[in-house]
Design an enzyme around this catalytic site. Structure first.
Site, PDB file in Angstrom:
ATOM      1  N   ASP A   1       7.733  -6.503 -14.365  1.00 50.05           N
ATOM      2  CA  ASP A   1       6.337  -6.949 -14.408  1.00 50.05           C
ATOM      3  C   ASP A   1       5.435  -5.811 -14.876  1.00 50.05           C
ATOM      4  O   ASP A   1       4.383  -5.551 -14.288  1.00 50.05           O
ATOM      5  CB  ASP A   1       5.895  -7.455 -13.034  1.00 50.05           C
ATOM      6  CG  ASP A   1       4.643  -8.335 -13.119  1.00 50.05           C
ATOM      7  OD1 ASP A   1       4.335  -8.824 -14.231  1.00 50.05           O
ATOM      8  OD2 ASP A   1       3.983  -8.538 -12.092  1.00 50.05           O
TER       9      ASP A   1
ATOM     10  N   LYS B   1      -1.516  -3.589   1.298  1.00 45.40           N
ATOM     11  CA  LYS B   1      -1.221  -4.891   0.695  1.00 45.40           C
ATOM     12  C   LYS B   1      -0.887  -5.885   1.801  1.00 45.40           C
ATOM     13  O   LYS B   1      -0.007  -5.664   2.618  1.00 45.40           O
ATOM     14  CB  LYS B   1      -0.060  -4.791  -0.290  1.00 45.40           C
ATOM     15  CG  LYS B   1       0.240  -6.110  -0.998  1.00 45.40           C
ATOM     16  CD  LYS B   1       1.465  -6.018  -1.896  1.00 45.40           C
ATOM     17  CE  LYS B   1       1.206  -5.127  -3.092  1.00 45.40           C
ATOM     18  NZ  LYS B   1       2.342  -5.187  -4.061  1.00 45.40           N
TER      19      LYS B   1
ATOM     20  N   LEU C   1      -9.666  -4.569  -2.688  1.00 43.37           N
ATOM     21  CA  LEU C   1      -9.539  -3.874  -3.970  1.00 43.37           C
ATOM     22  C   LEU C   1      -9.106  -4.808  -5.089  1.00 43.37           C
ATOM     23  O   LEU C   1      -9.429  -4.591  -6.251  1.00 43.37           O
ATOM     24  CB  LEU C   1      -8.520  -2.730  -3.846  1.00 43.37           C
ATOM     25  CG  LEU C   1      -8.897  -1.577  -2.907  1.00 43.37           C
ATOM     26  CD1 LEU C   1      -7.746  -0.600  -2.790  1.00 43.37           C
ATOM     27  CD2 LEU C   1     -10.153  -0.874  -3.410  1.00 43.37           C
ATOM     28  N   GLY C   2      -8.331  -5.832  -4.761  1.00 41.05           N
ATOM     29  CA  GLY C   2      -7.843  -6.760  -5.780  1.00 41.05           C
ATOM     30  C   GLY C   2      -6.524  -7.364  -5.358  1.00 41.05           C
ATOM     31  O   GLY C   2      -6.105  -7.270  -4.195  1.00 41.05           O
TER      32      GLY C   2
ATOM     33  N   GLY D   1      -2.353  -7.788  -5.675  1.00 39.73           N
ATOM     34  CA  GLY D   1      -1.215  -6.913  -5.905  1.00 39.73           C
ATOM     35  C   GLY D   1       0.089  -7.655  -6.000  1.00 39.73           C
ATOM     36  O   GLY D   1       0.997  -7.418  -5.216  1.00 39.73           O
ATOM     37  N   GLY D   2       0.197  -8.598  -6.919  1.00 37.58           N
ATOM     38  CA  GLY D   2       1.454  -9.308  -7.121  1.00 37.58           C
ATOM     39  C   GLY D   2       1.639 -10.420  -6.110  1.00 37.58           C
ATOM     40  O   GLY D   2       1.354 -11.577  -6.382  1.00 37.58           O
ATOM     41  N   PHE D   3       2.145 -10.089  -4.906  1.00 33.93           N
ATOM     42  CA  PHE D   3       2.386 -11.108  -3.892  1.00 33.93           C
ATOM     43  C   PHE D   3       1.453 -10.968  -2.701  1.00 33.93           C
ATOM     44  O   PHE D   3       1.708 -11.508  -1.640  1.00 33.93           O
ATOM     45  CB  PHE D   3       3.846 -11.059  -3.417  1.00 33.93           C
ATOM     46  CG  PHE D   3       4.273  -9.725  -2.864  1.00 33.93           C
ATOM     47  CD1 PHE D   3       4.114  -9.441  -1.523  1.00 33.93           C
ATOM     48  CD2 PHE D   3       4.839  -8.767  -3.681  1.00 33.93           C
ATOM     49  CE1 PHE D   3       4.505  -8.220  -1.001  1.00 33.93           C
ATOM     50  CE2 PHE D   3       5.245  -7.549  -3.169  1.00 33.93           C
ATOM     51  CZ  PHE D   3       5.075  -7.275  -1.827  1.00 33.93           C
ATOM     52  N   GLY D   4       0.359 -10.204  -2.855  1.00 36.31           N
ATOM     53  CA  GLY D   4      -0.584 -10.055  -1.757  1.00 36.31           C
ATOM     54  C   GLY D   4      -1.910  -9.492  -2.217  1.00 36.31           C
ATOM     55  O   GLY D   4      -2.059  -9.058  -3.357  1.00 36.31           O
TER      56      GLY D   4
END
Length: 663
Positions: free
Chosen positions: A458, A362, A340-341, A343-346
């Site tokens: 964030d 994630k 999906l894309g 996600g910050g750290f994953g």
């Protein structure tokens, strides 16, 4: 069973440990070189590692061999570096061309690092109405007359616009400026002296060591040893000490390697035994019948693949969420094939559990200590929060899992960024009423977090998810911090996304709730403009959307910022509401965090804007210049009229969407 450590494995361990030792220290001996600029301590960049200089003094070299320094949210060209006198000459890129074409901003440098050379002076540029004859005046075609003074006086009709640095010789005896040569003088830059601790660096050179900084705050100079295998200047005693230390270190490493090898083999056996012997049953402190595919984790095992998160598996009171096995999530995501894309750290993957629930999984980028802490942080924050505009955490994997995974509810309609300026924007652009609802729900979620003592840290449009009914779900809490109620701020190194980070947090390393307010101001600006927070294809003065918005509002050019397709030009009601939201964004984007509104006040203002069908919406701001956006129906920016803030309830919430998000 005892497993002897093979000689090849031991050689690999020792080689990998010692091989990189000289490389890191030798990097501090390298110089930064770019064009005619050569620099060492306290700078870093290029071949010089970050630990070899002050963390804020990174030099960059572009394709044209020009050196630049980005500090205090401003870019400066480095024209000259004098390592002997610890001074350098800086120039602002936006002042290297036509003076009248720039977006006016102050020249600001951190005083703990730089001080202006005595040969230079800061002069102030004013807007004066009418023009005062005793000041030097200069007329820009668009902006109009600008008055300049090297020794500002209190003129009631003059308002300071911005300040810049010029040579003291440029200021005449009559305390006026020769404005005709202003542009050429600004192009030559100005000189600053470095305030970093240079005596400590000299002490390093006496001991044949290199200067560097530690990573703690406040930053302190540290001496780092040179790597010189042919150095014969060491005394016999020093060499003997090094030999003893080397032998001792080697013995310790041998024992540590042996211990780790045996321990890893035992952990592998224990994990295999546990996975074979554990029954398939439910594990959830909230609902014991919802998902029959979860796995009960044995609490009798004392071994851990990741000791720092070992209590995630055997303490349900720590997680408070369901524990999944790696295999069931691998199956749910079809071997992690439906990405999906980020996600910050994953990386985030789409999946469907056996009970039919659609989920977003994630997957941690790497098992570093920092990533594990972010993994734990997100669980710790989301496990106890319930709000209709916060994403729901379903669970996580156990300590026996091959990888660290987080499982969330799947939000099907993408991110706000995709709808504003991404791949969903053209197919079905968001109308103004929907954008206003999104602003209200996002502000409501942030207000709830602040009441709970949590700073998101964030907030950005890629972390604001939308369901099929365009209801907001704020996500990604990896950088979030618990904020002690009895403190005014937290001292921590700046983290976040460029374009959204509070400039005062960036400069002072002090985090509080108003840092989220600044980021939310950027989101408001994206909602009214449909522009990205950072876009390097825009004019260099408009790359940062926050700076662009403040400039457009201050210069009565809001029409150049807003998305005209929302009805700004042909719908008076939409126009008034968009201007009111722009005023609120202007307050949120103030450099001084004390004049920014609190999130609970922002919620009430936005609800007032939504509910106002006929009245003009006015937003107050203390001690901020009153600016009107031209036109008969325009509202005055930042006047003293706003509904009084109320304390939001923590257990009752209203949503601007009629239907809850579907799973």
């Amino acid at each position: 069973m005892y497993y002897p450590l093979s000689s090849s494995l031991m050689f690999f361990i020792l080689f990998s440990l010692f091989y990189h030792l000289p490389c890191e220290s030798s990097k501090c001996e390298s110089l930064f070189q770019c064009g005619n600029i050569t620099a060492s301590f306290p700078f870093w960049g290029g071949d010089r590692h970050k630990h070899c200089g002050h963390p804020l003094l990174e030099l960059r070299c572009d394709q044209n061999k020009s050196t630049s320094l980005f500090i205090s949210d401003q870019e400066f060209f480095v024209l000259h570096v004098d390592q002997t006198s610890y001074s350098l000459t800086l120039a602002r890129p936006d002042l290297l061309h036509s003076f009248c074409s720039l977006t006016f901003t102050n020249t600001t440098l951190p005083p703990e690092i730089f001080e202006l050379s005595p040969a230079y002076k800061s002069v102030t540029f004013y807007h004066c109405y009418p023009v005062l004859p005793d000041l030097s005046n200069y007329t820009c075609p668009v902006i109009g007359p600008i008055s300049v003074s090297g020794n500002p006086e209190d003129h009631e009709t003059c308002f300071p616009n911005f300040a810049a640095n010029v040579p003291t010789s440029f200021v005449t005896k009559e305390k006026k400026l020769n404005i005709a040569n202003l542009e050429s003088v600004l192009e030559k830059g100005f000189e600053v002296n470095m305030n970093v601790i240079m005596k400590a660096c000299q002490a390093c050179s006496y001991s044949n060591e290199s200067c560097g900084f530690d990573e703690n705050f406040p930053f302190e100079v540290k001496c780092k040893p040179h790597h010189s295998p042919t150095d014969t200047s060491l005394s016999i005693g020093a060499k003997a000490g090094i030999a003893v230390a080397s032998v001792s270190g080697l013995a310790i490493l041998l024992l540590a390697g042996l211990f780790l090898c045996i321990r890893r083999r035992r952990k592998t056996q224990d994990a295999q035994y546990t996975s074979k012997s554990l029954p398939i049953t439910s594990y959830s402190s909230r609902d014991t019948s919802r998902n029959p595919t979860s796995t009960t984790i044995s609490s009798s095992s004392n071994h851990s693949l990741l000791p720092s998160i070992s209590n995630l598996a055997n303490r349900s009171d720590y997680c408070g969420v369901q524990v999944f096995s790696y295999e069931e999530l691998e199956e749910a995501t079809e071997n992690f094939s439906r990405e999906l894309g980020d996600g910050g750290f994953g990386t985030v993957y789409y999946g469907v559990l056996k009970d039919g629930r659609a989920v977003a999984v994630k997957r941690l980028y790497e098992r570093s200590l920092k990533r594990v802490e972010q993994f734990k942080n997100e669980i710790e924050i989301l496990k106890s929060l319930k709000h209709p505009n916060l994403v729901i955490l379903y669970g996580c994997t156990s300590r026996h899992s091959r990888e660290l995974l987080l499982v969330y509810e799947y939000i099907s309609n993408g991110t706000l960024a995709e709808h504003l300026h991404g791949n969903r924007a053209e197919a079905r652009p968001l109308c103004w009423s929907t954008r206003l609802n999104i602003a209200i729900e996002t502000a409501s979620a942030l207000s709830f977090l602040h009441i709970k003592g949590i700073i998101h840290r964030d907030i950005k449009t890629t972390n604001i998810l939308l369901d099929d009914n365009y209801q907001v779900k704020v996500a990604d809490f990896g950088l979030s911090r618990l904020f002690p109620m009895d403190q005014t701020h937290i001292s921590t190194a700046p983290q976040g996304t460029p374009g959204y980070v509070d400039p005062e947090y960036y400069q002072c390393y002090q985090l509080n709730e108003k840092s989220d307010v600044y980021s939310f101001g950027v989101v408001l600006t994206e909602l009214i403009s449909s522009k990205e927070a950072v876009d390097i294809t825009r004019h260099r003065h408009d790359i940062n959307l926050a700076n662009m918005a403040v400039s457009k509002i201050q210069n009565n050019a809001l029409h150049e910022l807003v998305d005209s397709s929302l009805g700004y030009d042909n719908d008076p009601e939409v126009r008034r509401k968009m201007m009111a939201v722009a005023e609120l964004a202007f307050r949120c984007l103030q450099q001084e965090r004390d004049v920014r509104p609190a999130m609970d006040e922002i919620v009430e203002i936005l609800r007032g804007i939504k509910d106002d069908e006929k009245k003009r919406v006015l937003v107050k701001s203390p001690d901020v210049v009153d600016i009107e956006c031209g036109g008969g129906d325009d509202v005055g920016l930042l006047r003293n009229s706003v509904p009084p803030p109320i304390s939001p309830e923590t257990d009752k919430w209203t949503s601007s969407s009629d239907t809850a998000a579907s799973l």
